[in-house]
Design an enzyme around this catalytic site. Structure first.
Site, PDB file in Angstrom:
ATOM      1  N   LYS A  94      -0.103   5.573   8.071  1.00  0.00           N
ATOM      2  CA  LYS A  94       0.652   5.661   6.811  1.00  0.00           C
ATOM      3  C   LYS A  94      -0.330   5.773   5.641  1.00  0.00           C
ATOM      4  CE  LYS A  94       1.825   1.947   4.823  1.00  0.00           C
ATOM      5  NZ  LYS A  94       1.405   1.038   3.752  1.00  0.00           N
ATOM      6  N   LYS A 127      -7.359   1.774  -3.474  1.00  0.00           N
ATOM      7  CA  LYS A 127      -7.062   1.371  -2.084  1.00  0.00           C
ATOM      8  C   LYS A 127      -7.270   2.560  -1.139  1.00  0.00           C
ATOM      9  CE  LYS A 127      -5.175  -0.923   1.424  1.00  0.00           C
ATOM     10  NZ  LYS A 127      -5.616  -2.158   2.038  1.00  0.00           N
ATOM     11  N   THR A 171       0.875  -1.172   0.000  1.00  0.00           N
ATOM     12  CA  THR A 171       0.000   0.000   0.000  1.00  0.00           C
ATOM     13  C   THR A 171       0.909   1.217   0.000  1.00  0.00           C
ATOM     14  OG1 THR A 171      -1.671  -1.189   1.271  1.00  0.00           O
ATOM     15  CG2 THR A 171      -1.867   1.215   1.171  1.00  0.00           C
TER      16      THR A 171
HETATM   17  P1  NAP Z   1       5.050  -6.449   7.757  1.00  0.00           P
HETATM   18  O1  NAP Z   1       4.603  -7.726   8.382  1.00  0.00           O
HETATM   19  O2  NAP Z   1       5.656  -5.400   8.631  1.00  0.00           O
HETATM   20  O3  NAP Z   1       6.098  -6.848   6.610  1.00  0.00           O
HETATM   21  C1  NAP Z   1       6.787  -5.885   5.863  1.00  0.00           C
HETATM   22  C2  NAP Z   1       7.764  -6.609   4.961  1.00  0.00           C
HETATM   23  O4  NAP Z   1       8.471  -5.625   4.175  1.00  0.00           O
HETATM   24  C3  NAP Z   1       8.828  -7.394   5.711  1.00  0.00           C
HETATM   25  O5  NAP Z   1       9.149  -8.527   4.955  1.00  0.00           O
HETATM   26  C4  NAP Z   1      10.005  -6.425   5.748  1.00  0.00           C
HETATM   27  O6  NAP Z   1      11.252  -7.037   5.897  1.00  0.00           O
HETATM   28  C5  NAP Z   1       9.872  -5.794   4.379  1.00  0.00           C
HETATM   29  N1  NAP Z   1      10.511  -4.482   4.300  1.00  0.00           N
HETATM   30  C6  NAP Z   1      10.109  -3.348   4.908  1.00  0.00           C
HETATM   31  N2  NAP Z   1      10.944  -2.343   4.598  1.00  0.00           N
HETATM   32  C7  NAP Z   1      11.881  -2.866   3.767  1.00  0.00           C
HETATM   33  C8  NAP Z   1      12.992  -2.321   3.103  1.00  0.00           C
HETATM   34  N3  NAP Z   1      13.324  -1.018   3.234  1.00  0.00           N
HETATM   35  N4  NAP Z   1      13.754  -3.137   2.337  1.00  0.00           N
HETATM   36  C9  NAP Z   1      13.427  -4.440   2.215  1.00  0.00           C
HETATM   37  N5  NAP Z   1      12.370  -5.025   2.816  1.00  0.00           N
HETATM   38  C10 NAP Z   1      11.606  -4.235   3.589  1.00  0.00           C
HETATM   39  O7  NAP Z   1       3.870  -5.735   6.942  1.00  0.00           O
HETATM   40  P2  NAP Z   1       2.569  -6.369   6.278  1.00  0.00           P
HETATM   41  O8  NAP Z   1       1.478  -6.368   7.299  1.00  0.00           O
HETATM   42  O9  NAP Z   1       2.915  -7.632   5.566  1.00  0.00           O
HETATM   43  O10 NAP Z   1       2.187  -5.209   5.240  1.00  0.00           O
HETATM   44  C11 NAP Z   1       2.908  -5.063   4.012  1.00  0.00           C
HETATM   45  C12 NAP Z   1       2.160  -4.044   3.142  1.00  0.00           C
HETATM   46  O11 NAP Z   1       0.827  -4.496   2.917  1.00  0.00           O
HETATM   47  C13 NAP Z   1       2.049  -2.643   3.773  1.00  0.00           C
HETATM   48  O12 NAP Z   1       2.149  -1.681   2.750  1.00  0.00           O
HETATM   49  C14 NAP Z   1       0.661  -2.661   4.398  1.00  0.00           C
HETATM   50  O13 NAP Z   1       0.115  -1.362   4.497  1.00  0.00           O
HETATM   51  C15 NAP Z   1      -0.088  -3.499   3.370  1.00  0.00           C
HETATM   52  N6  NAP Z   1      -1.285  -4.189   3.902  1.00  0.00           N
HETATM   53  C16 NAP Z   1      -1.241  -4.844   5.108  1.00  0.00           C
HETATM   54  C17 NAP Z   1      -2.394  -5.466   5.584  1.00  0.00           C
HETATM   55  C18 NAP Z   1      -2.405  -6.191   6.910  1.00  0.00           C
HETATM   56  O14 NAP Z   1      -3.502  -6.529   7.405  1.00  0.00           O
HETATM   57  N7  NAP Z   1      -1.255  -6.476   7.538  1.00  0.00           N
HETATM   58  C19 NAP Z   1      -3.572  -5.436   4.826  1.00  0.00           C
HETATM   59  C20 NAP Z   1      -3.572  -4.799   3.588  1.00  0.00           C
HETATM   60  C21 NAP Z   1      -2.415  -4.164   3.144  1.00  0.00           C
HETATM   61  P3  NAP Z   1      11.821  -7.451   7.381  1.00  0.00           P
HETATM   62  O15 NAP Z   1      11.252  -8.795   7.668  1.00  0.00           O
HETATM   63  O16 NAP Z   1      13.288  -7.455   7.216  1.00  0.00           O
HETATM   64  O17 NAP Z   1      11.340  -6.375   8.330  1.00  0.00           O
END
Ligand code: NAP
Length: 288
Positions: free
Chosen positions: A241, A173, A98
């Site tokens: 965010k 979104k 997102t």
């Molecule tokens: P998350 O569990 O915090 O995972 C984030 C991932 O991105 C991790 O693998 C992290 O690596 C990686 N990452 C972050 N910064 C990075 C960088 N600078 N370089 C390389 N890798 C990086 O987050 P998530 O919940 O999966 O969400 C991911 C996206 O989907 C976000 O944009 C969020 O807004 C969106 N989203 C989430 C949900 C939800 O319910 N969680 C629903 C819809 C959309 P590390 O493991 O090394 O930290």
């Protein structure tokens, strides 16, 4: 079957990559900044792990990403170790982060210069949607590129639709998040009012959820809101965010978002209460 890479094995990315391998039958190479997560994913799913986005992306037909925000996305795509440096002409990058519509346009232009296709494809459905492979995917890009990516995305999507040119997935979104923000505040106020008035919250919600006030948030969140349980779900930090992206876009396009702007401030208060990682339903905690 396609050769694919997946960058970012977080709450969302890890199960999505798993579905590409196990349901889609694709050959999957994963990259995660914290390497231990990639190794654990390979043990569980029997794919391959790479140590840089470039290495993961080299030789793949499709490269998927689901990282945190605009800058994270730039870090995994651009530069000598970024995915674009490894991708061949004719391959396609699909971004599930997102992020802003601006970064989608910026990376689409960079990809186009290299002959790489780019689709912005943020998702809705949360952790459960990712784990069960039933996400809703909103896409932006050109129709021919989308048509190639759509059958691969199907491994973890219940619904996937092209909304328009590049950036349109991110704009859709934003609509999703704008709708949720005001709705959750309304639900929090309703539950708060019911308790203050001395009503049986269960009886009230079970009844009104069969009428016009019904919503996904009401059905899935009212019990935990009533119990003050927030250690799960979609984090307040992520919602702030997303709302900052919505408000920036609205400043540009002239749309009026007074309620979303107010709810963003309420979420700032929840962060100050220690709720940065709480589920977005924690808006009710301010009212207690
Ligand atoms: P998350 O569990 O915090 O995972 C984030 C991932 O991105 C991790 O693998 C992290 O690596 C990686 N990452 C972050 N910064 C990075 C960088 N600078 N370089 C390389 N890798 C990086 O987050 P998530 O919940 O999966 O969400 C991911 C996206 O989907 C976000 O944009 C969020 O807004 C969106 N989203 C989430 C949900 C939800 O319910 N969680 C629903 C819809 C959309 P590390 O493991 O090394 O930290």
């Amino acid at each position: 079957m396609a050769r694919v890479a997946f960058l970012g094995l977080g709450v969302m990315g890890s199960p999505m990559a798993g579905h590409l391998k196990n349901k889609g039958g694709h050959e999957v190479t994963v990259y995660n900044r914290t390497g231990a997560k990639a190794e654990a994913w390979v043990v569980q799913n029997k794919g391959f792990a790479a140590t840089t986005p470039r290495e993961a992306a080299t030789g793949q037909e499709f490269v998927f990403a689901c990282v945190g925000n605009d800058d994270d996305l730039r870090q995994v795509t651009l530069g000598p170790n970024g995915a674009f440096a490894g991708m061949a002409r004719g391959s396609i990058f699909v971004d599930h982060t997102t992020a802003s519509a601006d970064v989608a346009r910026e990376l689409h232009a960079a990809a186009e210069n290299l002959g790489i296709g780019f689709i912005d494809a943020p998702v809705s459905g949360g952790q459960a949607g990712a784990e069960n492979g039933v996400l809703t995917v909103m896409c932006g890009g050109d129709p021919a590129t989308y048509a190639k990516a759509d059958p691969v995305i199907a491994a973890y999507a219940r619904a996937c639709r092209l909304m328009g040119p590049i950036g349109s997935g991110q704009l859709a979104k934003m609509v999703n998040q704008i709708c949720i923000a005001g709705l959750v505040q309304g639900l929090a106020e309703g539950i708060h009012f019911a308790k203050t008035a001395g009503l049986d919250v269960n009886a009230v919600i079970e009844t009104i959820s069969k009428g016009a006030a019904q919503s996904w948030q009401m059905e899935n969140r009212y019990k935990t809101m009533d119990a003050g349980q927030f250690e799960f779900g979609f984090a307040v930090d992520w919602m702030r965010k997303d709302l900052s992206i919505c408000l920036a876009e609205a400043r540009r396009n002239g749309a009026q978002l007074p309620v979303a702007a107010l709810v963003d401030q309420f979420y700032a208060e929840v962060q100050k209460m220690g709720g940065a990682r709480w589920d977005t339903s924690s808006l009710i905690a301010r009212l207690k």
